[in-house]
Motif scaffolding. Structure first.
Motif, PDB file in Angstrom:
ATOM      1  N   VAL A  50       2.188   2.335   2.680  1.00 11.09           N
ATOM      2  CA  VAL A  50       2.561   1.362   3.748  1.00 11.09           C
ATOM      3  C   VAL A  50       3.878   1.866   4.466  1.00 11.09           C
ATOM      4  O   VAL A  50       4.773   1.579   3.797  1.00 11.09           O
ATOM      5  N   ILE A  51       3.954   2.151   5.795  1.00 12.40           N
ATOM      6  CA  ILE A  51       4.852   2.405   6.389  1.00 12.40           C
ATOM      7  C   ILE A  51       5.293   1.420   7.471  1.00 12.40           C
ATOM      8  O   ILE A  51       4.540   1.352   8.376  1.00 12.40           O
ATOM      9  N   GLY A  52       6.411   0.864   7.446  1.00 11.48           N
ATOM     10  CA  GLY A  52       6.787  -0.138   8.813  1.00 11.48           C
ATOM     11  C   GLY A  52       8.435  -0.417   8.829  1.00 11.48           C
ATOM     12  O   GLY A  52       9.153   0.414   7.838  1.00 11.48           O
ATOM     13  N   CYS A  59      13.150   1.370   8.740  1.00  6.61           N
ATOM     14  CA  CYS A  59      12.043   2.166   8.500  1.00  6.61           C
ATOM     15  C   CYS A  59      11.690   1.927   6.848  1.00  6.61           C
ATOM     16  O   CYS A  59      12.526   2.757   6.251  1.00  6.61           O
ATOM     17  N   ILE A  60      10.806   1.681   6.417  1.00  9.21           N
ATOM     18  CA  ILE A  60      10.589   1.380   4.894  1.00  9.21           C
ATOM     19  C   ILE A  60       9.055   1.903   4.357  1.00  9.21           C
ATOM     20  O   ILE A  60       8.198   1.359   5.189  1.00  9.21           O
ATOM     21  N   ALA A  61       8.919   2.614   3.381  1.00  4.70           N
ATOM     22  CA  ALA A  61       7.692   2.954   2.745  1.00  4.70           C
ATOM     23  C   ALA A  61       7.399   2.503   1.511  1.00  4.70           C
ATOM     24  O   ALA A  61       8.419   2.242   0.676  1.00  4.70           O
ATOM     25  N   VAL A  62       6.450   1.865   1.159  1.00  4.31           N
ATOM     26  CA  VAL A  62       5.790   1.292   0.267  1.00  4.31           C
ATOM     27  C   VAL A  62       4.781   1.645  -0.149  1.00  4.31           C
ATOM     28  O   VAL A  62       3.374   1.464   0.284  1.00  4.31           O
ATOM     29  N   PRO A  63       4.575   2.311  -1.538  1.00  6.22           N
ATOM     30  CA  PRO A  63       3.207   2.816  -1.965  1.00  6.22           C
ATOM     31  C   PRO A  63       2.663   1.484  -2.696  1.00  6.22           C
ATOM     32  O   PRO A  63       3.348   0.735  -3.318  1.00  6.22           O
ATOM     33  N   VAL A  64       1.472   1.269  -2.403  1.00  3.56           N
ATOM     34  CA  VAL A  64       0.729   0.096  -2.999  1.00  3.56           C
ATOM     35  C   VAL A  64      -0.516   0.439  -3.737  1.00  3.56           C
ATOM     36  O   VAL A  64      -1.166   1.279  -3.613  1.00  3.56           O
ATOM     37  N   GLU A  65      -0.714  -0.661  -4.799  1.00  2.00           N
ATOM     38  CA  GLU A  65      -1.902  -0.625  -5.519  1.00  2.00           C
ATOM     39  C   GLU A  65      -2.828  -2.102  -5.195  1.00  2.00           C
ATOM     40  O   GLU A  65      -2.322  -2.870  -4.942  1.00  2.00           O
TER      41      GLU A  65
END
Length: 89
Positions: A50-52, A59-65
């Motif tokens: 998720v990038i927002g 800007c922050i990138a978040v890998p998610v499960e």
């Protein structure tokens, strides 16, 4: 791509965010504005990224499960976007 409306954040997440100079509040803020969900790179723990931007415009990138709720996903970690990730936003 999945629709993500919330993150499931715990103490483990908070520690991983802090390593990258981020807070749980900043990470949660990216879902309040324009954001994108893209496939993560192959052979990574998280299927999606998720990038927002937080309220300050970072800007922050978040890998998610996945979690038990299809709209709530668990961040693996989070970091300030690299140029290629920023370009996706």
């Amino acid at each position: 791509m999945p629709r993500i409306t919330d993150f499931e954040i715990d103490d483990d997440n908070r520690e991983k965010f802090a390593v990258h100079g981020l807070t749980a509040r900043q990470v949660g803020q990216i879902l309040d504005g324009p954001h994108v969900v893209v496939r993560n790179r192959k052979q990574r723990r998280a299927l999606f990224l998720v990038i927002g931007a937080d309220y300050g415009g970072a800007c922050i990138a978040v890998p998610v499960e996945r979690t038990h709720d299809p709209l709530v996903w668990r961040p693996v970690t989070a970091w300030r976007c690299k140029d290629r990730e920023k370009a996706l936003l």
